[in-house]
Scaffold this active site. Structure first.
Site, PDB file in Angstrom:
ATOM      1  N   GLU A 148      -3.603  -7.830  -5.885  1.00 14.77           N
ATOM      2  CA  GLU A 148      -4.412  -7.614  -4.681  1.00 14.77           C
ATOM      3  C   GLU A 148      -5.594  -6.708  -5.030  1.00 14.77           C
ATOM      4  OE1 GLU A 148      -2.967  -5.662  -0.900  1.00 14.77           O
ATOM      5  OE2 GLU A 148      -2.788  -7.725  -0.225  1.00 14.77           O
ATOM      6  N   GLY A 187      -3.069   0.217   1.327  1.00 15.85           N
ATOM      7  CA  GLY A 187      -1.678  -0.178   1.547  1.00 15.85           C
ATOM      8  C   GLY A 187      -0.862  -0.193   0.266  1.00 15.85           C
ATOM      9  N   ARG A 188      -1.433  -0.760  -0.795  1.00 18.09           N
ATOM     10  CA  ARG A 188      -0.662  -0.890  -2.043  1.00 18.09           C
ATOM     11  C   ARG A 188      -0.631   0.407  -2.843  1.00 18.09           C
ATOM     12  NH1 ARG A 188      -5.101  -3.898  -1.583  1.00 18.09           N
ATOM     13  NH2 ARG A 188      -6.860  -3.626  -3.010  1.00 18.09           N
ATOM     14  N   GLU A 248       3.355 -10.171  10.936  1.00 23.81           N
ATOM     15  CA  GLU A 248       4.767 -10.166  10.522  1.00 23.81           C
ATOM     16  C   GLU A 248       5.478  -8.915  11.030  1.00 23.81           C
ATOM     17  OE1 GLU A 248       2.157 -10.714   8.600  1.00 23.81           O
ATOM     18  OE2 GLU A 248       2.554 -12.285   7.102  1.00 23.81           O
ATOM     19  N   LYS A 306      -4.643 -15.645   7.271  1.00 26.36           N
ATOM     20  CA  LYS A 306      -4.160 -14.952   8.476  1.00 26.36           C
ATOM     21  C   LYS A 306      -4.849 -15.523   9.707  1.00 26.36           C
ATOM     22  CE  LYS A 306      -3.535 -10.208   6.723  1.00 26.36           C
ATOM     23  NZ  LYS A 306      -4.058  -8.842   6.816  1.00 26.36           N
ATOM     24  N   HIS A 321      17.408 -14.894 -21.073  1.00 19.12           N
ATOM     25  CA  HIS A 321      18.165 -16.148 -20.990  1.00 19.12           C
ATOM     26  C   HIS A 321      17.465 -17.156 -20.100  1.00 19.12           C
ATOM     27  CE1 HIS A 321      21.552 -14.472 -23.221  1.00 19.12           C
ATOM     28  NE2 HIS A 321      21.139 -13.346 -22.679  1.00 19.12           N
ATOM     29  N   LYS A 355       0.149   0.246   8.268  1.00 22.24           N
ATOM     30  CA  LYS A 355      -1.083   1.041   8.287  1.00 22.24           C
ATOM     31  C   LYS A 355      -1.898   0.728   9.547  1.00 22.24           C
ATOM     32  CE  LYS A 355      -5.211   1.806   5.525  1.00 22.24           C
ATOM     33  NZ  LYS A 355      -5.909   1.582   4.265  1.00 22.24           N
TER      34      LYS A 355
HETATM   35  O1  F6P Z   1      -1.730  -8.607   3.205  1.00 19.72           O
HETATM   36  C1  F6P Z   1      -2.754  -7.703   3.275  1.00 19.72           C
HETATM   37  C2  F6P Z   1      -2.342  -6.335   3.679  1.00 19.72           C
HETATM   38  O2  F6P Z   1      -3.400  -5.777   4.342  1.00 19.72           O
HETATM   39  C3  F6P Z   1      -1.930  -5.445   2.504  1.00 19.72           C
HETATM   40  O3  F6P Z   1      -2.994  -4.949   1.808  1.00 19.72           O
HETATM   41  C4  F6P Z   1      -1.118  -4.429   3.193  1.00 19.72           C
HETATM   42  O4  F6P Z   1      -0.357  -3.680   2.285  1.00 19.72           O
HETATM   43  C5  F6P Z   1      -0.308  -5.303   4.113  1.00 19.72           C
HETATM   44  O5  F6P Z   1      -1.207  -6.308   4.527  1.00 19.72           O
HETATM   45  C6  F6P Z   1       0.315  -4.626   5.281  1.00 19.72           C
HETATM   46  O6  F6P Z   1      -0.631  -4.068   6.140  1.00 19.72           O
HETATM   47  P1  F6P Z   1      -0.212  -3.033   7.246  1.00 19.72           P
HETATM   48  O7  F6P Z   1       0.397  -1.849   6.576  1.00 19.72           O
HETATM   49  O8  F6P Z   1      -1.474  -2.688   7.963  1.00 19.72           O
HETATM   50  O9  F6P Z   1       0.784  -3.703   8.168  1.00 19.72           O
END
Ligand code: F6P
Length: 575
Positions: free
Chosen positions: A374, A288-289, A232, A525, A405, A226
């Protein structure tokens, strides 16, 4: 189960008034629920079912192929009436309307919350900042469909003219969990000529393992983010770029055929080097979620094709309409949300187990963890006041029958109360011998065993020696919901996801939290950004953390051969 685990102490309403916080625990319905809980907390499901032979049919509701049996909950008609009253006193109806109307209910980020617009039909009108967003949504869907058709049909080729046979989605959080869950859930409908991989972790192993058997000439990479700034994702995207170029003779012009972006941030996409003509956008009013049905679902569309993707959106929309219009008493997300509040706040249950009896839903619990925790893992109310009651429970789970199990032992005989959601499908997509009847027999058996248990007398009657009887007793009275769905289709998945989205909304509305921000992820972060150079610098850095963090950093550097562990500052925060 111990009494202590059934009921946690709650702060008196007076404290809430003293802190000037909200009114939740002062609401008439809340107070009535507390008294009601005191009266019925020891009621047993055996008794409740014995008193009402039709309970299993009356405490059930069906909505477009999704049947919710909530009869095996520790509730009476009065509980339901009071929970509905709580929803009304909490202004749930108004909150729902505010969301659908596009009000900026995500106040801490000053944003509307309009994931429902992602599945609105083409002719609908949903206004945001004075304009209708639905045409934009469909314009992106149409571009996605055109692109997906070209890739799936082989018209979109890699730089060297080879067909795309691999798709890697790089993203994390909502930009990964939805896509991977949906891909796994709908794998039955996917184009098996294309391999799908999902890379999220900054751990290089994730990328290395994902590409080890792939040919860059046949690989399309979707960078899904987003913000397009997430550490990452951007790190993995850069590594992917290097990997891709190394397999394409370093030809920079190859990037356009092998990289597409899904983002709200065109500037960052361009700076990364992806042509914005290859970008699929979405909007800041999609959390995002809550984004798996936006362009973030591009990998899903590539897997199952545009028609099935649209069928999934139709499923989402059906549940949206149900949530908005059905009376609370017959409203699936409202019922599930209120039951979650009931166990969380009145029985002190700390977790909810989600147990899909469907192998294709193996990533569904992981997906729900972000959606639920979240969203509602918040310690302050929407107005910033510290809360004095518990909010979001811990969601967890594994597909059945595997969990039976392992951790089901604790659910059946442990000391904690764990409400469970069982999810099952009437028809399997892989009919093999007697597997499906056996699978469903296990679902029904588990909910029956949890609810009704096995008494000492029943155990004794089986000839069990006295000393062994206590070990073999099942106290029962363990609550569960059963969601029985006809078949796992794209539409059914859409309904199921929307059901949980709106259940989360319901819970958040009762708890007065902002279910749409996630400030809790920021501190870690920021600290990581500070520590990265401290790990990487050739010269011993001056460390100003606490003594534990300093020692860990020094030890890491020493073992990586980066410095003399004794060199550098000994300045520590907190000793
Ligand atoms: O970890 C927090 C967060 O902002 C989530 O809410 C989101 O889904 C994820 O990181 C990824 O964010 P982006 O789509 O901006 O890379």
């Amino acid at each position: 189960m111990t009494k202590a685990s059934q009921r946690r102490p709650r702060a008196p309403a007076a404290r809430e008034r003293a802190t000037g916080v909200l009114g939740l625990t002062s609401l008439p319905a809340w107070n009535a629920l507390e008294k009601h809980h005191d009266r019925i907390k020891d009621l047993n499901l055996r008794q409740l079912f014995a008193e009402d032979p039709k309970r299993g049919e009356t405490l059930a509701v069906e909505m477009a192929g999704i049947y919710l049996d909530y009869s095996k909950n520790r509730i009476t008609p009065e509980t339901l009436q009071l929970l509905n009253q709580l929803a009304r006193e909490s202004g749930l109806k108004e909150r729902i309307e505010a969301m659908f109307r596009g009000d900026k209910i995500n106040v801490s980020e000053n944003r509307a919350v309009l994931h429902v617009a992602l599945r609105a039909p083409p002719g609908a009108s949903i206004m945001h900042d004075g304009h209708n967003v639905v045409p934009e949504v469909h314009a992106v869907l149409d571009r996605m469909a055109e692109f997906a058709d070209r890739v799936r049909g082989g018209a979109w080729k890699g730089h060297t003219g080879k067909r795309i046979r691999n798709v890697i989605n790089i993203g994390i959080g909502g930009s990964d969990l939805g896509p991977v869950m949906a891909y796994e859930a709908l794998k039955h409908y996917s184009d098996r000529r294309i391999r799908f991989r999902f890379v999220s972790n900054i751990d290089g192993t994730d990328f290395a393992e994902a590409v080890r058997d792939l040919d860059p000439e046949e690989t399309l990479i979707i960078v899904s983010s987003k913000t397009f700034t997430t550490l990452e994702t951007m790190t993995n995207a850069r590594t992917a770029r290097t990997w891709s170029l190394s397999g394409l003779k370093g030809d920079e012009s190859a990037i356009a055929r092998h990289f597409v972006a899904v983002s709200t941030n065109a500037q960052e996409v361009a700076e990364f080097g992806i042509d914005t003509a290859n970008m699929f956008g979405f909007w800041d009013w999609v959390g995002g979620r809550y984004s798996m049905d936006s362009a973030i679902g591009l990998s899903t569309m590539l897997a199952i094709g545009p028609d099935k993707f649209r069928a999934m959106l139709d499923g989402f929309r059906e549940m949206d309409e149900h949530f908005r219009s059905a009376p609370f008493e017959r409203n699936l997300p409202v019922l599930m949300g209120l039951l979650a509040v009931w166990y969380n706040n009145f029985f002190g249950a700390q977790t909810v187990a989600v147990l899909p009896y469907e192998q294709y839903l193996k990533r569904f619990p992981a997906y729900l963890q972000q959606l639920t925790m979240e969203s509602n893992g918040k310690h302050v109310a929407i107005n910033g006041a510290r809360l004095n009651y518990d909010t979001g429970p811990i969601y967890w789970g594994e597909p059945g029958t595997n969990g039976q199990h392992s951790f089901y032992q604790l659910i059946h005989q442990g000391t904690r109360l764990i409400p469970c959601d069982f999810i099952a499908f009437v028809r399997t997509l892989n009919p093999l011998a007697r597997h499906h009847d056996m699978l469903l027999a296990n679902v029904f058996a588990q909910t029956e065993a949890l609810a009704f248990g096995k008494t000492a007398a029943e155990v004794q009657a089986e000839g069990t020696p006295d000393w062994l009887v206590p070990h073999r007793v099942f106290e029962g009275n363990r609550p569960s919901n059963t969601l029985l769905v006809e078949t796992l289709t794209p539409a059914a998945l859409g309904k199921l996801v929307a059901l949980y989205e709106h259940s989360v909304f319901t819970q958040g509305a009762i708890w007065r939290v902002n279910s749409f921000d996630q400030w809790g992820v920021e501190l870690g972060k920021a600290l990581a950004q500070r520590i990265i150079p401290e790990l990487e610098s050739a010269k011993e850095p001056e460390l100003r953390h606490d003594s534990s963090t300093n020692a860990l950093i020094r030890r890491y550097r020493k073992l990586r051969g980066r410095s003399d562990a004794l060199a550098g500052s000994r300045t520590s925060r907190g000793g």
